[in-house]
Design a protein around this motif. Structure first.
Motif: not given
Length: 187
Positions: A109-114
């Protein structure tokens, strides 16, 4: 976290620090106790980062970027999903089978958001917002991170003005709990 520079530089550096923590988690075998330590450190940094973005970055995106309202709403939705995962992760030990599933979801989730922020939102903001305003936002974000909560509070408001009013109090309580429990520090 407090690096200097404009808001985009500040937040990009935060992204790299969190990715480094994710790499440390991935380098350890499942069940290793340090996976929980690094997960707690990542959560602390992610919450502080998110609170600062919600207080200052997304309002600036709404104001300066064409279609910024929809862009900011999508980012807030991403934050809400990640925060719920962090809340679910908070009570899990590294030896809990659910820990691995949740940390994997969080990292994804965080990698996609970043990737979305750095590839889409940041370039659009840099183009639309004067350099001086980006510098001022960087200062505001650094200040917000100093008083921000360190634990997930999924039901807390994520839009001004309520988030700016409530975050420092929650942050003070969270930092006191962290100090008493040793959360986020090597044992």
């Amino acid at each position: 976290m407090g690096h200097g520079g404009n808001v985009i530089d500040e937040l990009t550096t935060d992204h790299r620090e969190v990715e480094e923590l994710f790499g440390r988690i991935e380098a350890l075998p499942p069940g290793h106790k340090d996976r929980k330590l690094y997960a707690d450190q990542a959560t602390i940094e992610l919450i502080r980062h998110s609170v600062a973005e919600e207080a200052y970055l997304y309002p600036a995106v709404r104001e300066h970027v064409a279609g910024g309202g929809a862009l900011a709403d999508k980012e807030l939705e991403d934050h809400a999903q990640a925060e719920q995962i962090m809340k679910d992760l908070e009570s899990r030990g590294a030896d809990d089978a659910e820990f691995d599933r949740l940390i994997g979801m969080l990292m994804s989730e965080i990698r996609e958001h970043v990737a979305d922020e750095e590839g889409n939102l940041f370039p659009r903001l840099r183009e639309a917002c004067p350099a001086r305003a980006l510098d001022e936002l960087g200062d505001k974000v650094r200040q917000a991170k100093k008083t921000a909560p360190t634990r997930p509070h999924p039901s807390a408001p994520d839009k001004p003005p309520m988030n700016k009013l409530l975050a420092p109090g929650a942050g003070m309580v969270d930092r006191a709990r962290d100090a008493l429990s040793g959360r986020g520090r090597p044992g």
